[in-house]
Motif scaffolding. Structure first.
Motif, PDB file in Angstrom:
ATOM      1  N   CYS A   1      -0.516 -24.875 -35.680  1.00  0.00           N
ATOM      2  CA  CYS A   1      -1.118 -24.719 -36.807  1.00  0.00           C
ATOM      3  C   CYS A   1      -2.894 -24.917 -36.778  1.00  0.00           C
ATOM      4  CB  CYS A   1      -0.410 -25.366 -37.832  1.00  0.00           C
ATOM      5  SG  CYS A   1       1.174 -25.283 -38.288  1.00  0.00           S
ATOM      6  N   PRO A   2      -3.638 -24.016 -37.203  1.00  0.00           N
ATOM      7  CA  PRO A   2      -5.162 -24.199 -36.904  1.00  0.00           C
ATOM      8  C   PRO A   2      -5.580 -24.772 -38.136  1.00  0.00           C
ATOM      9  CG  PRO A   2      -4.527 -21.918 -37.899  1.00  0.00           C
ATOM     10  CD  PRO A   2      -3.163 -22.622 -37.689  1.00  0.00           C
TER      11      PRO A   2
ATOM     12  N   ASP B   1     -11.608 -25.548 -32.960  1.00  0.00           N
ATOM     13  CA  ASP B   1     -10.637 -25.175 -32.301  1.00  0.00           C
ATOM     14  C   ASP B   1      -9.477 -26.136 -32.320  1.00  0.00           C
ATOM     15  OD1 ASP B   1     -11.792 -27.255 -31.090  1.00  0.00           O
ATOM     16  OD2 ASP B   1     -12.224 -26.983 -29.228  1.00  0.00           O
ATOM     17  N   PHE B   2      -9.267 -26.825 -33.454  1.00  0.00           N
ATOM     18  CA  PHE B   2      -8.238 -27.693 -33.461  1.00  0.00           C
ATOM     19  C   PHE B   2      -6.856 -26.998 -33.575  1.00  0.00           C
ATOM     20  CE2 PHE B   2      -5.223 -29.671 -36.499  1.00  0.00           C
ATOM     21  CZ  PHE B   2      -4.776 -30.898 -35.869  1.00  0.00           C
ATOM     22  N   SER B   3      -5.736 -27.493 -33.029  1.00  0.00           N
ATOM     23  CA  SER B   3      -4.319 -27.032 -33.610  1.00  0.00           C
ATOM     24  C   SER B   3      -3.327 -28.065 -33.397  1.00  0.00           C
ATOM     25  CB  SER B   3      -4.119 -25.807 -32.548  1.00  0.00           C
ATOM     26  OG  SER B   3      -3.937 -26.186 -31.131  1.00  0.00           O
ATOM     27  N   GLY B   4      -2.445 -27.981 -34.281  1.00  0.00           N
ATOM     28  CA  GLY B   4      -1.505 -29.146 -34.246  1.00  0.00           C
ATOM     29  C   GLY B   4      -0.306 -28.840 -35.236  1.00  0.00           C
ATOM     30  N   GLN B   5       0.539 -29.808 -35.501  1.00  0.00           N
ATOM     31  CA  GLN B   5       1.514 -29.625 -36.479  1.00  0.00           C
ATOM     32  C   GLN B   5       0.907 -29.560 -37.951  1.00  0.00           C
ATOM     33  OE1 GLN B   5       4.564 -32.508 -35.991  1.00  0.00           O
ATOM     34  NE2 GLN B   5       5.514 -31.294 -34.030  1.00  0.00           N
TER      35      GLN B   5
ATOM     36  N   CYS C   1       5.847 -15.749 -35.851  1.00  0.00           N
ATOM     37  CA  CYS C   1       4.824 -16.792 -36.319  1.00  0.00           C
ATOM     38  C   CYS C   1       3.399 -16.577 -36.039  1.00  0.00           C
ATOM     39  CB  CYS C   1       5.446 -18.144 -35.488  1.00  0.00           C
ATOM     40  SG  CYS C   1       4.017 -19.623 -36.096  1.00  0.00           S
ATOM     41  N   ALA C   2       2.748 -16.647 -37.058  1.00  0.00           N
ATOM     42  CA  ALA C   2       1.480 -16.012 -36.797  1.00  0.00           C
ATOM     43  C   ALA C   2       0.551 -16.774 -35.943  1.00  0.00           C
ATOM     44  CB  ALA C   2       0.576 -15.812 -38.099  1.00  0.00           C
ATOM     45  N   HIS C   3       0.923 -18.252 -35.830  1.00  0.00           N
ATOM     46  CA  HIS C   3       0.268 -19.253 -34.937  1.00  0.00           C
ATOM     47  C   HIS C   3       0.635 -19.240 -33.496  1.00  0.00           C
ATOM     48  CE1 HIS C   3      -1.023 -20.337 -39.029  1.00  0.00           C
ATOM     49  NE2 HIS C   3       0.104 -21.126 -39.270  1.00  0.00           N
ATOM     50  N   CYS C   4       1.882 -19.458 -33.196  1.00  0.00           N
ATOM     51  CA  CYS C   4       2.414 -19.538 -31.822  1.00  0.00           C
ATOM     52  C   CYS C   4       3.000 -18.208 -31.339  1.00  0.00           C
ATOM     53  CB  CYS C   4       3.242 -20.683 -31.728  1.00  0.00           C
ATOM     54  SG  CYS C   4       4.970 -20.315 -32.577  1.00  0.00           S
ATOM     55  N   ASN C   5       3.150 -17.133 -32.211  1.00  0.00           N
ATOM     56  CA  ASN C   5       3.764 -15.931 -31.923  1.00  0.00           C
ATOM     57  C   ASN C   5       5.388 -15.938 -31.278  1.00  0.00           C
ATOM     58  OD1 ASN C   5       1.372 -14.361 -32.110  1.00  0.00           O
ATOM     59  ND2 ASN C   5       0.667 -14.940 -30.182  1.00  0.00           N
TER      60      ASN C   5
ATOM     61  N   ASN D   1       7.606 -23.579 -39.507  1.00  0.00           N
ATOM     62  CA  ASN D   1       6.360 -23.754 -39.879  1.00  0.00           C
ATOM     63  C   ASN D   1       6.037 -25.350 -39.796  1.00  0.00           C
ATOM     64  OD1 ASN D   1       4.074 -22.436 -40.177  1.00  0.00           O
ATOM     65  ND2 ASN D   1       4.087 -22.880 -42.594  1.00  0.00           N
ATOM     66  N   LYS D   2       6.979 -26.087 -40.090  1.00  0.00           N
ATOM     67  CA  LYS D   2       6.801 -27.500 -40.209  1.00  0.00           C
ATOM     68  C   LYS D   2       6.390 -28.167 -38.725  1.00  0.00           C
ATOM     69  CE  LYS D   2       9.519 -28.283 -44.569  1.00  0.00           C
ATOM     70  NZ  LYS D   2      10.663 -29.035 -45.142  1.00  0.00           N
ATOM     71  N   LYS D   3       7.268 -27.590 -37.783  1.00  0.00           N
ATOM     72  CA  LYS D   3       7.199 -28.130 -36.524  1.00  0.00           C
ATOM     73  C   LYS D   3       6.231 -27.646 -35.418  1.00  0.00           C
ATOM     74  CE  LYS D   3      12.184 -29.459 -36.775  1.00  0.00           C
ATOM     75  NZ  LYS D   3      13.666 -29.274 -36.243  1.00  0.00           N
ATOM     76  N   CYS D   4       5.691 -26.435 -36.001  1.00  0.00           N
ATOM     77  CA  CYS D   4       4.937 -25.491 -35.064  1.00  0.00           C
ATOM     78  C   CYS D   4       3.701 -26.269 -34.542  1.00  0.00           C
ATOM     79  CB  CYS D   4       4.461 -24.345 -35.607  1.00  0.00           C
ATOM     80  SG  CYS D   4       3.361 -23.291 -34.607  1.00  0.00           S
TER      81      CYS D   4
END
Length: 580
Positions: A159-160, A169-173, A137-141, A153-156
């Motif tokens: 996601c920036p 600097d936001f990240s969330g589902q 995963c490019a977001h959480c590795n 990808n839906k639950k990660c």
């Protein structure tokens, strides 16, 4: 009930481990390295081997023979690709690597993983697209299977924001990103951000184009510099030959004037004493300079009568270099070839092709021929087969001289000499300090002498340090030779210089040639010199006087060697002549 695990059979092929559905048959394994055939070939004996295995085996064998039944494999073209065996190997089935797991040190099929069995020829394509392949995963590795990536990808929760590059600097589902954008300060200025990013991209493209343009310009400048150096060398050679021709004509005119004056004096004497017209020459007259001039020799040199005994023909351009070994003569030419001749028959045994420029120098190193060319390359050839074994590309300019001796191979070029290991052909040293082309190299004891423009440098072969410099206003030095304690040099200024090796004191200059002296050879008390004026001169080393002038070449004599008591000369008329 317990599940019976299917075993996979690992086999290395082309440096990759594959897990075959069934154990590979021995008929598809090379009898030399025992592994699966890689580029199988059929030998003339009927057996199949890996191409690399059989070639390596033959290279290390005294006699080329089959390793199984020892039948001869000497015929050319005795190895033919075995397309049938190659096809059988490509049709073998292997497991996808994502269908396997290790159980008790044995690789077995995992029923919960990929269940594909694919042909070897399709293996790579399948594994690049397999649903069970592990992706990151490019977001959480986090590492997950490709088939589960959509759900992940839906639950990660990493996601920036789409404006992360701008500084958010936001990240969330994935579902929270839309809500975040309603209040994101960067979303309000996204037009400005987009325009800035486009400007940055344009700037990067502009810089990339400028860097590429700069690289092309540098490459062009390098090519122009090389062309200018080559042009300088050509102009120098042309000017040198023009000046030599003018000197030759001037000297010829002067000689003719002297001869005419002598003839006029003789006619005047005859008119005064007519009885002398019918007088036969006496013994005293035989030694007179006038008769000796046409006789080709002087008194005190018994048996000196060198004549031409044949020619080697076959080159289509000037012969620039000669070397010899055992029963063979080697020649290099402006036709970009090296020829190997049988001395006994004058027949050309081999023609070596591969250079893309004039072959300026040739030398022999054991059973190898070495050639240097204006294409900046040194090539190493097998003297028996003519096969090119090595190409050495370390020189940046024309290779114009070669010498084998002192435990090394020496190659001269513009401003430098490279020193090579005669066994491995690895470069060991570079001798710098010359001011021009190094056209002449010679060795005496553990001392190397190298000639360039107006100088000869002296090098210690144990330290490779320059220990002395001999200077003279002689132009380019084309050849060097030794006679006892004397060092001799053939020069652009039509002269042969003679120095004492110990003191570097010039003790004589030999006049007689009307063109640059390209080559020197010493044998006993004789010195032989080859010149642009189309002649070869023979000198007495006792008196340092010319005792014979020989010439059957129709153009400049570029190369000269002595071998087995025979003199060989190579000329710009494309021939090699034999003298005895």
């Amino acid at each position: 009930a317990s599940v019976v695990m299917q075993q996979a059979y690992p086999t290395t092929w082309k440096d990759t481990i594959y897990y075959f559905v069934e154990d590979v048959s021995t008929s598809l394994r090379c009898p030399i390295h025992k592994g699966l055939f890689n580029k199988p070939v059929i030998a003339s004996c009927g057996h199949t081997f890996c191409q690399s295995c059989i070639l390596s085996f033959l290279d290390n064998s005294e006699e080329p023979e089959c390793p199984i039944d020892h039948s001869s494999l000497k015929e050319s073209g005795c190895l033919i690709p075995n397309l049938a065996v190659e096809g059988q190997i490509q049709d073998l089935y292997v497991y996808c690597k994502y269908s396997l797991k290790m159980v008790d040190n044995t690789m077995v099929v995992d029923p919960a993983a990929c269940n594909k069995k694919v042909r070897l020829s399709n293996w790579q394509e399948h594994e690049e697209n397999c649903d069970f392949a592990i992706v990151t995963c490019a977001h959480c590795n986090e590492e997950i299977r490709r088939k589960d990536f959509g759900e992940h990808n839906k639950k990660c929760s990493c996601c920036p924001c789409p404006h992360a590059k701008a500084g958010c600097d936001f990240s969330g589902q994935d579902g929270d990103v839309g809500e975040h954008l309603k209040n994101c300060q960067y979303e309000k200025i996204k037009g400005f951000i987009s325009k800035s990013e486009q400007q940055w991209n344009d700037m990067r493209e502009f810089m990339k184009a400028k860097e590429e343009e700069s690289a092309r310009t540098q490459e062009t400048l390098h090519v122009i510099q090389q062309q200018l150096e080559q042009l300088l060398s050509t102009v120098e050679a042309h000017n040198g030959r023009t000046e030599s021709a003018l000197r030759f004509l001037t000297n010829s005119v002067d000689e003719l004037k002297i001869q005419v004056a002598q003839n006029c004096a003789d006619i005047a004497d005859i008119k005064k004493s007519p009885s002398k017209v019918h007088r036969l020459p006496s013994n005293a007259d035989v030694g007179s300079p006038a008769l000796l001039k046409n006789a080709g020799h002087v008194p005190g040199v018994p048996g000196l009568n060198i004549t031409c005994h044949g020619s080697f023909t076959g080159h289509s351009g000037p012969v620039w270099a000669l070397a010899a070994t055992e029963s063979l003569l080697i020649s290099g030419s402006s036709d970009a070839t090296v020829k190997i001749w049988e001395l006994a028959t004058s027949a050309c045994k081999l023609t070596l092709t591969g250079h893309e420029g004039i072959v300026h120098a040739v030398a022999v190193n054991n059973r190898h021929v070495i050639s240097g060319s204006s294409d900046k390359l040194l090539k190493v050839w097998d003297i028996d087969t003519g096969k090119c074994l090595r190409t050495l590309a370390q020189h940046e300019n024309t290779v114009c001289s070669l010498f084998v001796g002192g435990g090394y191979i020496f190659s001269g070029s513009f401003n430098e000499i490279k020193v090579w290991n005669p066994h491995t052909y690895e470069e060991e040293h570079t001798l710098r300090g010359h001011n021009h082309w190094v056209r002449a190299i010679a060795i005496h004891d553990r001392t190397l002498y190298s000639g360039s423009h107006n100088i000869i440098k002296v090098w210690n072969l144990d330290t490779f340090q320059c220990t002395g410099t001999i200077t003279a206003q002689c132009g380019s030095i084309y050849s060097l030779a030794f006679a006892g304690n004397r060092l001799l040099a053939g020069t652009f200024e039509n002269l042969i210089y003679v120095w004492e090796r110990d003191t570097f004191r010039c003790v004589a200059t030999l006049h007689g040639h009307f063109g640059a002296v390209y080559n020197l050879c010493v044998s006993g008390d004789r010195l032989y010199s080859a010149s642009y004026d189309t002649s070869i001169r023979v000198w007495s080393l006792d008196t340092l006087r010319c005792i014979q002038t020989i010439g059957h070449h129709s153009s400049s004599v570029e190369a000269l060697i002595l071998w087995g008591g025979i003199l060989f000369s190579g000329s710009a008329d494309a021939t090699i002549k034999v003298w005895r």
